[in-house]
Design a protein around this motif. Structure first.
Motif, PDB file in Angstrom:
ATOM      1  N   GLN A 169     -61.596  14.066   3.057  1.00 57.12           N
ATOM      2  CA  GLN A 169     -62.697  14.724   2.359  1.00 57.12           C
ATOM      3  C   GLN A 169     -63.949  14.828   3.228  1.00 57.12           C
ATOM      4  N   GLU A 201     -67.744  17.318  -4.011  1.00 62.58           N
ATOM      5  CA  GLU A 201     -66.745  17.064  -2.981  1.00 62.58           C
ATOM      6  C   GLU A 201     -65.693  18.166  -2.980  1.00 62.58           C
ATOM      7  N   ARG A 203     -61.854  19.375  -2.664  1.00 62.13           N
ATOM      8  CA  ARG A 203     -60.517  18.844  -2.918  1.00 62.13           C
ATOM      9  C   ARG A 203     -59.462  19.909  -2.632  1.00 62.13           C
TER      10      ARG A 203
END
Length: 330
Positions: A169, A201, A203
């Motif tokens: 990430q 974030e 993904r």
């Protein structure tokens, strides 16, 4: 009860096998490991001794953990054994573990390696007291529950997968935060990267349904959840990020909905979510169910057509601690 496990470093041997380990090597090894919290990856069991790779949980090099086995070789204090082979995230000339090594593997599944190698780093600090003696560590893995749909669909990450995911990430954030949005004709079963607005974030995922030209349903296969998002926050999955999911879908073995129903009641799902979500639990896989791991779909870092991380969930038993610290079979 016994409170310690006897181990040896895997795939390394003294530079001079006739003389054995010198005092210099012993002192260096003690300096690297004594009274430190280590990550442990077991490779095999040799009688009553576990053959392991050790990783320093505190020291990081370029965001990765230092491998003690490799450090000793790099410092010419040890050498690799003749039968040493490169693992799917290990290299001979590096003392670190990193997600970038995964996509060099040839179709290996992250969790297949985790379970078959019996990775239980962190187990020693989590399983304490009388409870420890009640469990065969070689048959249990510490996992983190990331998503619960029902007792028949639970997604978990191993501790190793969590470490790899963190590195992944961070790398995706660097790449996609500065990447300009480009028009893409999104369609079902297409791999993508999605920005989660709540956590900010990126993904990995797969488009499971196009609700409209601008709205897509995305299955985040490293976590198990689905997101309904605007297509403007979707990006194409770059080749370097294409490898197997870091989450495993499992189900509670030997149980089914009450009353002969084919569906789980909402109360059962809510209860399970309350006690499991974001928790670290012990997962036991029966030997007869190991074969399920080998039937996982080859999805080059994606999910199958139905938006699931495997053809069928892996039957497992999950154990969590109650108020007095005793393990309870969920």
């Amino acid at each position: 009860p016994i409170q310690a496990l006897q181990c040896r470093l895997s795939d390394v041997e003294p530079v001079n096998t006739t003389e054995g380990w010198s005092d210099c090597v012993k002192e260096r090894f003690e300096h690297l490991t004594l009274n430190k919290c280590m990550w442990c990856m077991t490779c095999e069991s040799l009688g009553n001794t576990l053959s392991v790779y050790l990783f320093d949980s505190t020291t990081q090099v370029n965001g990765t953990k230092s491998c003690i086995n490799n450090i000793l070789v790099e410092e010419n204090l040890a050498r690799f054994t003749q039968n040493h082979s490169t693992g799917f995230f290990m290299e001979h000339n590096k003392s670190t573990v990193n997600f970038k090594q995964i996509n060099k593997s040839e179709g290996q599944d992250v969790f297949q390696d985790v379970v078959k190698s019996h990775l239980f780093e962190g187990m020693d600090s989590w399983v304490e007291g009388p409870s420890k003696n009640a469990f065969d560590l070689a048959k249990h893995v510490v996992v983190k529950v990331t998503f619960v749909a029902s007792p028949s669909s639970i997604f978990v990450q191993s501790l190793v997968s969590q470490h790899l995911l963190k590195d992944l990430q961070e790398e995706m954030k660097d790449v996609y935060s500065s990447l300009e949005h480009s028009e893409v004709e999104w369609e079902e079963n297409r791999d993508c990267v999605v920005l989660i607005s709540k956590t900010k974030e990126w993904r990995r995922g797969k488009v499971t349904k196009m609700i409209s030209d601008k709205i897509a349903e995305v299955f985040c296969y490293d976590f198990g959840n689905k997101e309904m998002v605007n297509s403007c926050i979707l990006r194409q999955l770059k080749e370097e990020f294409q490898f197997e999911p870091l989450a495993l879908e499992c189900c509670l073995s030997s149980i089914r909905p009450a009353g002969g129903s084919l569906k789980w009641a909402a109360t059962s799902c809510d209860f399970l979510e309350d006690i499991l979500i974001e928790s670290s639990v012990l997962m036991k896989i029966e030997e007869k169910d190991i074969q399920h791991l080998e039937k996982r779909t080859d999805c080059c870092g994606a999910a199958n057509e139905k938006g699931s991380s495997s053809k069928s969930p892996l039957p497992v038993k999950l154990y969590t601690k109650d108020e007095i610290g005793q393990f309870v079979n969920v």
